[in-house]
Motif scaffolding. Structure first.
Motif, mmCIF file in Angstrom:
data_model
loop_
_atom_site.group_PDB
_atom_site.id
_atom_site.type_symbol
_atom_site.label_atom_id
_atom_site.label_comp_id
_atom_site.label_asym_id
_atom_site.label_seq_id
_atom_site.Cartn_x
_atom_site.Cartn_y
_atom_site.Cartn_z
ATOM 1 N N ASP A 276 -7.213 -21.863 42.595
ATOM 2 C CA ASP A 276 -6.721 -20.735 42.058
ATOM 3 C C ASP A 276 -5.151 -20.102 41.771
ATOM 4 O O ASP A 276 -4.635 -20.800 42.615
ATOM 5 C CB ASP A 276 -8.003 -19.626 42.712
ATOM 6 C CG ASP A 276 -9.136 -19.559 42.019
ATOM 7 O OD1 ASP A 276 -9.444 -20.044 41.289
ATOM 8 O OD2 ASP A 276 -9.910 -19.034 43.264
ATOM 9 N N MET A 277 -4.629 -19.749 40.603
ATOM 10 C CA MET A 277 -3.888 -18.713 40.777
ATOM 11 C C MET A 277 -3.707 -17.565 40.530
ATOM 12 O O MET A 277 -4.566 -16.913 39.343
ATOM 13 C CB MET A 277 -2.959 -19.391 39.454
ATOM 14 C CG MET A 277 -1.766 -18.645 39.633
ATOM 15 S SD MET A 277 -0.002 -18.992 40.927
ATOM 16 C CE MET A 277 0.597 -21.006 40.608
ATOM 17 N N TRP A 278 -3.847 -16.771 41.633
ATOM 18 C CA TRP A 278 -3.951 -15.161 41.707
ATOM 19 C C TRP A 278 -2.643 -14.238 40.776
ATOM 20 O O TRP A 278 -2.616 -13.649 41.075
ATOM 21 C CB TRP A 278 -3.690 -14.640 43.225
ATOM 22 C CG TRP A 278 -5.072 -15.393 43.890
ATOM 23 C CD1 TRP A 278 -6.718 -15.645 44.085
ATOM 24 C CD2 TRP A 278 -4.745 -15.889 44.908
ATOM 25 N NE1 TRP A 278 -7.617 -16.096 44.688
ATOM 26 C CE2 TRP A 278 -6.806 -16.163 45.149
ATOM 27 C CE3 TRP A 278 -3.897 -16.081 45.993
ATOM 28 C CZ2 TRP A 278 -6.685 -17.120 46.470
ATOM 29 C CZ3 TRP A 278 -4.500 -17.275 47.126
ATOM 30 C CH2 TRP A 278 -6.093 -17.675 47.280
ATOM 31 N N GLU A 279 -1.686 -15.023 41.122
ATOM 32 C CA GLU A 279 -0.505 -14.948 40.475
ATOM 33 C C GLU A 279 -0.435 -14.479 39.047
ATOM 34 O O GLU A 279 -1.074 -15.398 38.238
ATOM 35 C CB GLU A 279 0.142 -15.103 40.964
ATOM 36 C CG GLU A 279 0.776 -14.426 42.469
ATOM 37 C CD GLU A 279 0.345 -15.843 43.247
ATOM 38 O OE1 GLU A 279 -0.949 -16.550 42.931
ATOM 39 O OE2 GLU A 279 1.660 -16.506 43.886
ATOM 40 N N ASN A 280 0.296 -13.718 38.475
ATOM 41 C CA ASN A 280 0.819 -13.912 37.369
ATOM 42 C C ASN A 280 2.198 -15.557 37.138
ATOM 43 O O ASN A 280 2.904 -15.537 38.093
ATOM 44 C CB ASN A 280 1.882 -12.813 35.982
ATOM 45 C CG ASN A 280 0.928 -12.100 36.062
ATOM 46 O OD1 ASN A 280 -0.393 -12.137 36.393
ATOM 47 N ND2 ASN A 280 1.496 -11.093 35.272
#
Lengths: 339, 339
Positions: A276-280
């Protein structure tokens, strides 16, 4: 004592929010609701979550599959302080009555209308207004991604007008039913798209127009953003401002991150759960001032960017923390977001 | 007597221009140049085109493949009035010398720089300026598609500012070497893209900024266009203006054309050679005025939209017709464009 959180709908968002809640020291999962005894339900039990389902008939089908089920949703709601509703969109109305009956607070996702909750949430933009609320809606992945950029820019420089082209992933990686395999689909054809008004559910004063196109990819959404700012600034000002936000990760194409695919590879290499990539993911080298207008590209991981926002929404609504910045830092630290 | 046209480079564009030239009553193909004896060379001979190649060594390899070859490019150029250069981009400089040596006029494609030809061509925008010229360059598929929309809008209402997001097909359908299969690639990352300046090679006074993204599809490019017009107008004015252009085909999503894939299916059903769509596919129901600004979506068939422009360029440069509108109509009629 930890706050007791139930998850209704253990799919793409629900299972991620469950893990993110479980990673915090001030809240815990008291159970998750799954309608069918799928592999996801089985893994939930293996992780130690109590699995509930939404009817007596479904209990029978869980028993048949050999997946341990702890009871019905009514039993779960009686144990919970708050429920995160990650059911498919537009089931909200029915469930709202159920939550009210059990006196449990509820967090909905962006698939539901603003009106259902009466409050749309973003951690940076309006945490303090969510403190103590019974109902809130975490806006969609795209809206969350846009607000993370628009809110600080508007606060610092003032936004005269924002125009966004959203190139949307067609569906999530695990979904084999939807297309397109090889096409670009204006969606909606009738312009503009709903994303602009959805941003206005949190930032009502920003003049924003958005258009959306469905593309043949499953990985991330890509935003081409054009902004006219009220105050003059240079590219380094924007880099410094956005690079300092807690949920924006600046990347550089020269480092080899040239696409959504490589951004996802970065998430895997960082050891993120489920990649997962939670950040923009915001391309530092895309930030340009051209003829006085700001342009930039950012990629949004549709499966996960709202996950930390759900954690913050829980914390605000239960009054576990009154200060949004502190909640953001706490959530980030527990998840390992160090951008 | 028909004008004698040579085609140098019988690939995606060259083979299509050859057929379009052969369909006209005032010009004919005297030969096509192919470097390798591929299936395309074989089909060219079956169609009755004389195939030439660019060296004695390549003649040997054609002979070995059993594909009849008529001689070298030098021999072909001596027979031609004009050559359409559809060789891969950036070979232009070398070939220019050769064309000059043989006293033959030349039409290049958008992969070459404006400076090579000294004149960039679009049938509607500047046909009359191409009359009698020795060298011209038909601008790229995307630039051609943009000018078809921008030129009439600027002429009638004045364009204050145009902002375009180009969602580009990654490669052509027959190309198995390139990607991406599953990603969105800002290209270039550094904004803005070259498409705006390329429009300015024909329409120097239009303020345009463009951004480009490579998408996982092979079919068509998609343009999300935003335009601030100088004069006020309503959506029906735009529909009427653009619907009346000779190479814009208005479609409606309610008729089932909701994507680039369905636009390509339309081309096939129209009986178009190779399933080509020479016109811009412009969604009528995307034409919107939002907060005073015009928005629209259009799809561009990268393999074919420049084909009728090449025919017109030949006609202008050889002085076969001085009136651009008449040439456009003649080309369209011969090809069966009735949009």
């Amino acid at each position: 004592m930890k706050a007791k959180v139930a998850i209704n709908g253990y799919g793409t968002i629900g299972k991620r929010v469950a893990d993110a809640v479980a990673a915090q020291d001030d809240m815990e999962i008291v159970g998750v609701v799954k309608t069918r005894p799928s592999f996801e339900a089985r893994i939930a039990t293996e992780k130690g979550y109590d699995v509930y389902t939404n009817s007596q008939e479904n209990i029978a089908s869980f028993n048949k599959s050999g997946i341990e089920v702890s009871g019905t949703i009514d039993e779960l709601l009686d144990k919970a302080d708050i429920v995160v509703d990650a059911t498919p969109g537009n089931l909200g109305g029915e469930y709202k009555k159920l939550y009210q009956k059990h006196g449990v607070k509820a967090v909905w996702q962006g698939g539901e209308d603003h009106e259902l909750a009466g409050f749309s949430f973003n951690s940076e933009a309006n945490y303090k207004d969510a403190v103590g609320l019974d109902f809130a809606r975490v806006v969609s992945c795209n809206t969350t991604g846009l607000i993370r950029v628009l809110y600080p820019l508007d606060k610092k420089y003032g936004i005269r007008k924002a125009r966004v082209t959203l190139m949307r992933r067609a569906t999530d990686p695990g979904d084999i039913k939807k297309g397109p395999i090889n096409a670009l689909v204006p969606d909606p054809v009738k312009l503009p798209s709903h994303h602009g008004p959805d941003v206005n559910s949190i930032l009502p004063n920003i003049d924003i127009t958005s258009v959306g196109v469905k593309t043949s990819t499953t990985l991330m959404h890509l935003h081409a953003v054009n902004i006219e700012l009220k105050q003059t600034c240079v590219e380094d000002d924007i880099i410094s401002l956005l690079g300092g936000r807690p949920r924006i990760r600046l990347v550089n194409s020269k480092d080899g991150i040239k696409s959504t695919a490589e951004a996802m590879e970065l998430a895997k290499d960082l050891g993120r759960p489920r990649g997962d990539m939670w950040e923009n993911i915001l391309w530092k080298d895309s930030i340009s001032i051209d003829k006085g207008e700001l342009y930039l590209f950012q990629a949004i991981h549709q499966e996960s960017d709202v996950v930390p926002e759900n954690v913050d929404a829980i914390r605000a609504m239960l009054g576990l923390e009154k200060d949004g910045a502190k909640s953001i830092m706490k959530t980030n630290k527990a998840l390992g977001i160090t951008a």
